[in-house]
Motif scaffolding. Structure first.
Motif, mmCIF file in Angstrom:
data_model
loop_
_atom_site.group_PDB
_atom_site.id
_atom_site.type_symbol
_atom_site.label_atom_id
_atom_site.label_comp_id
_atom_site.label_asym_id
_atom_site.label_seq_id
_atom_site.Cartn_x
_atom_site.Cartn_y
_atom_site.Cartn_z
ATOM 1 N N ASP A 76 -8.964 3.730 3.400
ATOM 2 C CA ASP A 76 -8.432 4.930 2.757
ATOM 3 C C ASP A 76 -7.659 5.811 3.736
ATOM 4 O OD1 ASP A 76 -8.199 6.559 0.365
ATOM 5 O OD2 ASP A 76 -9.452 8.000 1.444
ATOM 6 N N VAL A 77 -8.206 6.009 4.918
ATOM 7 C CA VAL A 77 -7.520 6.836 5.912
ATOM 8 C C VAL A 77 -6.205 6.182 6.333
ATOM 9 C CG1 VAL A 77 -7.676 7.711 8.282
ATOM 10 C CG2 VAL A 77 -9.603 7.976 6.728
ATOM 11 N N THR A 78 -6.237 4.880 6.564
ATOM 12 C CA THR A 78 -5.025 4.166 6.966
ATOM 13 C C THR A 78 -3.971 4.221 5.865
ATOM 14 O OG1 THR A 78 -6.357 2.678 8.317
ATOM 15 C CG2 THR A 78 -4.129 1.975 7.813
ATOM 16 N N LYS A 79 -4.390 4.109 4.641
ATOM 17 C CA LYS A 79 -3.451 4.188 3.527
ATOM 18 C C LYS A 79 -2.759 5.545 3.499
ATOM 19 C CE LYS A 79 -3.239 2.186 -1.018
ATOM 20 N NZ LYS A 79 -3.979 1.650 -2.141
ATOM 21 N N GLY A 80 -3.508 6.601 3.771
ATOM 22 C CA GLY A 80 -2.924 7.934 3.846
ATOM 23 C C GLY A 80 -1.919 8.061 4.968
ATOM 24 N N TYR A 81 -2.258 7.520 6.139
ATOM 25 C CA TYR A 81 -1.328 7.562 7.273
ATOM 26 C C TYR A 81 -0.055 6.776 6.983
ATOM 27 C CZ TYR A 81 -4.736 9.644 10.475
ATOM 28 O OH TYR A 81 -5.611 10.485 11.088
ATOM 29 N N ILE A 82 -0.198 5.613 6.394
ATOM 30 C CA ILE A 82 0.982 4.782 6.104
ATOM 31 C C ILE A 82 1.898 5.471 5.109
ATOM 32 C CG2 ILE A 82 1.724 2.626 5.010
ATOM 33 C CD1 ILE A 82 -0.651 1.257 6.349
ATOM 34 N N THR A 83 1.336 6.043 4.064
ATOM 35 C CA THR A 83 2.193 6.722 3.085
ATOM 36 C C THR A 83 2.853 7.955 3.688
ATOM 37 O OG1 THR A 83 0.293 7.937 2.207
ATOM 38 C CG2 THR A 83 0.917 5.921 1.069
ATOM 39 N N GLU A 84 2.148 8.638 4.578
ATOM 40 C CA GLU A 84 2.703 9.836 5.207
ATOM 41 C C GLU A 84 3.849 9.501 6.165
ATOM 42 O OE1 GLU A 84 1.143 13.181 8.376
ATOM 43 O OE2 GLU A 84 -0.289 12.310 6.956
ATOM 44 N N TYR A 85 3.669 8.456 6.967
ATOM 45 C CA TYR A 85 4.654 8.157 8.005
ATOM 46 C C TYR A 85 5.807 7.272 7.544
ATOM 47 C CZ TYR A 85 1.573 10.384 11.325
ATOM 48 O OH TYR A 85 0.807 11.298 11.983
ATOM 49 N N GLU A 140 4.918 4.373 -1.353
ATOM 50 C CA GLU A 140 3.933 4.806 -2.348
ATOM 51 C C GLU A 140 2.558 4.228 -2.010
ATOM 52 O OE1 GLU A 140 4.413 6.863 -5.002
ATOM 53 O OE2 GLU A 140 6.428 7.189 -4.240
ATOM 54 N N ARG A 141 1.503 4.883 -2.501
ATOM 55 C CA ARG A 141 0.146 4.374 -2.256
ATOM 56 C C ARG A 141 -0.089 3.035 -2.944
ATOM 57 N NH1 ARG A 141 -3.486 7.610 0.253
ATOM 58 N NH2 ARG A 141 -5.301 6.563 -0.615
ATOM 59 N N LYS A 142 0.634 2.767 -4.037
ATOM 60 C CA LYS A 142 0.445 1.513 -4.768
ATOM 61 C C LYS A 142 1.392 0.410 -4.306
ATOM 62 C CE LYS A 142 -1.472 3.491 -8.929
ATOM 63 N NZ LYS A 142 -1.442 3.536 -10.383
ATOM 64 N N ASP A 143 2.211 0.681 -3.318
ATOM 65 C CA ASP A 143 3.143 -0.320 -2.789
ATOM 66 C C ASP A 143 2.362 -1.443 -2.106
ATOM 67 O OD1 ASP A 143 5.150 -1.752 -1.450
ATOM 68 O OD2 ASP A 143 6.324 0.055 -1.068
ATOM 69 N N SER A 149 -2.837 -1.451 5.187
ATOM 70 C CA SER A 149 -4.156 -0.822 5.193
ATOM 71 C C SER A 149 -5.261 -1.878 5.295
ATOM 72 C CB SER A 149 -4.363 -0.004 3.928
ATOM 73 O OG SER A 149 -3.383 0.995 3.825
ATOM 74 N N ALA A 150 -5.096 -2.970 4.571
ATOM 75 C CA ALA A 150 -6.092 -4.041 4.612
ATOM 76 C C ALA A 150 -6.130 -4.702 5.989
ATOM 77 C CB ALA A 150 -5.795 -5.077 3.542
ATOM 78 N N PHE A 151 -4.986 -4.860 6.612
ATOM 79 C CA PHE A 151 -4.927 -5.459 7.943
ATOM 80 C C PHE A 151 -5.676 -4.601 8.963
ATOM 81 C CE2 PHE A 151 -2.931 -6.182 12.066
ATOM 82 C CZ PHE A 151 -3.016 -7.567 12.151
ATOM 83 N N VAL A 152 -5.411 -3.308 8.948
ATOM 84 C CA VAL A 152 -6.078 -2.402 9.891
ATOM 85 C C VAL A 152 -7.575 -2.325 9.596
ATOM 86 C CG1 VAL A 152 -6.197 -0.001 10.681
ATOM 87 C CG2 VAL A 152 -3.981 -1.081 10.311
#
Length: 82
Positions: free
Chosen positions: A25-34, A38-41, A48-51
């Protein structure tokens, strides 16, 4: 017996799920921010799954080692307790 190492398995499952949910969840937030994705991309989900997978491996390995030692010890001689 049948339940040999069950405590280590429960501990491992707790560590695994806590790491998976938190890091994903945290990684998903960072990826969408940077990146602006989209979160559903699918790229966001893959990254996110890799990290999360990397950190799950790092945190669960000690519990896996403990679990394997407990489950593979001889039944007539207790080397490890747990």
């Amino acid at each position: 017996g049948f339940y040999r190492g069950v405590e280590a398995n429960v501990m491992r499952a707790c560590i695994l799920n806590a790491t998976k949910m938190g890091v994903y969840d945290v990684t998903k937030g960072y990826i969408t921010e940077y990146t602006g994705w989209e979160r559903k991309d699918i790229r966001t989900a893959f990254g996110s799954a890799f990290v999360a997978g990397f950190f799950m491996t790092c945190t669960v390995s000690p519990a896996d080692n403990l679990r394997t030692r407990l489950m593979n010890q001889p039944t007539d001689k207790k080397i490890y307790t747990g």
